[in-house]
Design a protein around this motif. Structure first.
Motif, PDB file in Angstrom:
ATOM      1  N   UNK A   2       0.824  -1.197   0.000  1.00  0.00           N
ATOM      2  CA  UNK A   2       0.000   0.000   0.000  1.00  0.00           C
ATOM      3  C   UNK A   2       0.862   1.252   0.000  1.00  0.00           C
ATOM      4  N   UNK A   3       0.482   2.225  -0.795  1.00  0.00           N
ATOM      5  CA  UNK A   3       1.191   3.499  -0.861  1.00  0.00           C
ATOM      6  C   UNK A   3       0.710   4.386   0.291  1.00  0.00           C
ATOM      7  N   UNK A   4       1.613   5.095   0.896  1.00  0.00           N
ATOM      8  CA  UNK A   4       1.288   5.961   2.022  1.00  0.00           C
ATOM      9  C   UNK A   4       0.475   7.176   1.561  1.00  0.00           C
ATOM     10  N   UNK A   5      -0.384   7.647   2.456  1.00  0.00           N
ATOM     11  CA  UNK A   5      -1.148   8.865   2.159  1.00  0.00           C
ATOM     12  C   UNK A   5      -0.286  10.109   2.287  1.00  0.00           C
ATOM     13  N   UNK A   6       0.828   9.976   2.974  1.00  0.00           N
ATOM     14  CA  UNK A   6       1.684  11.121   3.256  1.00  0.00           C
ATOM     15  C   UNK A   6       3.018  10.985   2.528  1.00  0.00           C
ATOM     16  N   UNK A   7       3.536  12.103   2.051  1.00  0.00           N
ATOM     17  CA  UNK A   7       4.845  12.100   1.394  1.00  0.00           C
ATOM     18  C   UNK A   7       5.938  12.164   2.464  1.00  0.00           C
ATOM     19  N   UNK A  12       8.337  14.222   7.575  1.00  0.00           N
ATOM     20  CA  UNK A  12       9.423  14.951   8.242  1.00  0.00           C
ATOM     21  C   UNK A  12       8.884  16.214   8.889  1.00  0.00           C
ATOM     22  N   UNK A  13       7.894  16.850   8.255  1.00  0.00           N
ATOM     23  CA  UNK A  13       7.256  18.023   8.859  1.00  0.00           C
ATOM     24  C   UNK A  13       6.568  17.683  10.168  1.00  0.00           C
ATOM     25  N   UNK A  14       5.885  16.540  10.215  1.00  0.00           N
ATOM     26  CA  UNK A  14       5.246  16.108  11.461  1.00  0.00           C
ATOM     27  C   UNK A  14       6.283  15.859  12.555  1.00  0.00           C
ATOM     28  N   UNK A  43      11.281   6.499  13.942  1.00  0.00           N
ATOM     29  CA  UNK A  43      12.402   5.563  13.908  1.00  0.00           C
ATOM     30  C   UNK A  43      13.061   5.549  12.526  1.00  0.00           C
ATOM     31  N   UNK A  44      12.251   5.704  11.482  1.00  0.00           N
ATOM     32  CA  UNK A  44      12.779   5.640  10.121  1.00  0.00           C
ATOM     33  C   UNK A  44      13.346   6.980   9.654  1.00  0.00           C
ATOM     34  N   UNK A  45      12.617   8.080   9.895  1.00  0.00           N
ATOM     35  CA  UNK A  45      12.979   9.385   9.344  1.00  0.00           C
ATOM     36  C   UNK A  45      13.565  10.353  10.372  1.00  0.00           C
ATOM     37  N   UNK A  46      13.698   9.953  11.616  1.00  0.00           N
ATOM     38  CA  UNK A  46      14.186  10.851  12.655  1.00  0.00           C
ATOM     39  C   UNK A  46      15.570  11.390  12.344  1.00  0.00           C
ATOM     40  N   UNK A  47      15.754  12.681  12.462  1.00  0.00           N
ATOM     41  CA  UNK A  47      17.047  13.306  12.212  1.00  0.00           C
ATOM     42  C   UNK A  47      17.331  13.606  10.754  1.00  0.00           C
ATOM     43  N   UNK A  48      16.389  13.313   9.879  1.00  0.00           N
ATOM     44  CA  UNK A  48      16.594  13.568   8.451  1.00  0.00           C
ATOM     45  C   UNK A  48      16.008  14.913   8.053  1.00  0.00           C
ATOM     46  N   UNK A  49      16.543  15.448   6.974  1.00  0.00           N
ATOM     47  CA  UNK A  49      15.950  16.592   6.303  1.00  0.00           C
ATOM     48  C   UNK A  49      15.323  16.079   5.013  1.00  0.00           C
TER      49      UNK A  49
END
Length: 57
Positions: A2-7, A12-14, A43-49
């Motif tokens: 399934x494709x996520x509803x969010x990009x 990252x904004x959240x 856990x996956x995107x933490x600390x990323x831009x």
């Protein structure tokens, strides 16, 4: 799969909003996703831009 509803940019904004001090329960309610989803994203995107997340693809 399934494709996520969010990009990635939105996710990252959240995470940045939570780091800025917005309570996670309130953020999840406004965004329309569960707490578990937020913690999985963190856990996956933490600390990323945004450019880092684009490179992840």
């Amino acid at each position: 799969m399934r494709k996520s509803r969010f990009t990635e940019e939105q996710i990252i904004g959240f995470i940045k909003q939570a780091e800025a001090g917005l309570p996670i329960k309130e953020l999840c309610r406004k965004g329309g996703f569960s707490d578990a989803t937020f913690y999985k994203w963190r856990a996956k995107y933490g600390g990323m831009d945004v450019p880092d997340a684009r490179r992840l693809r």
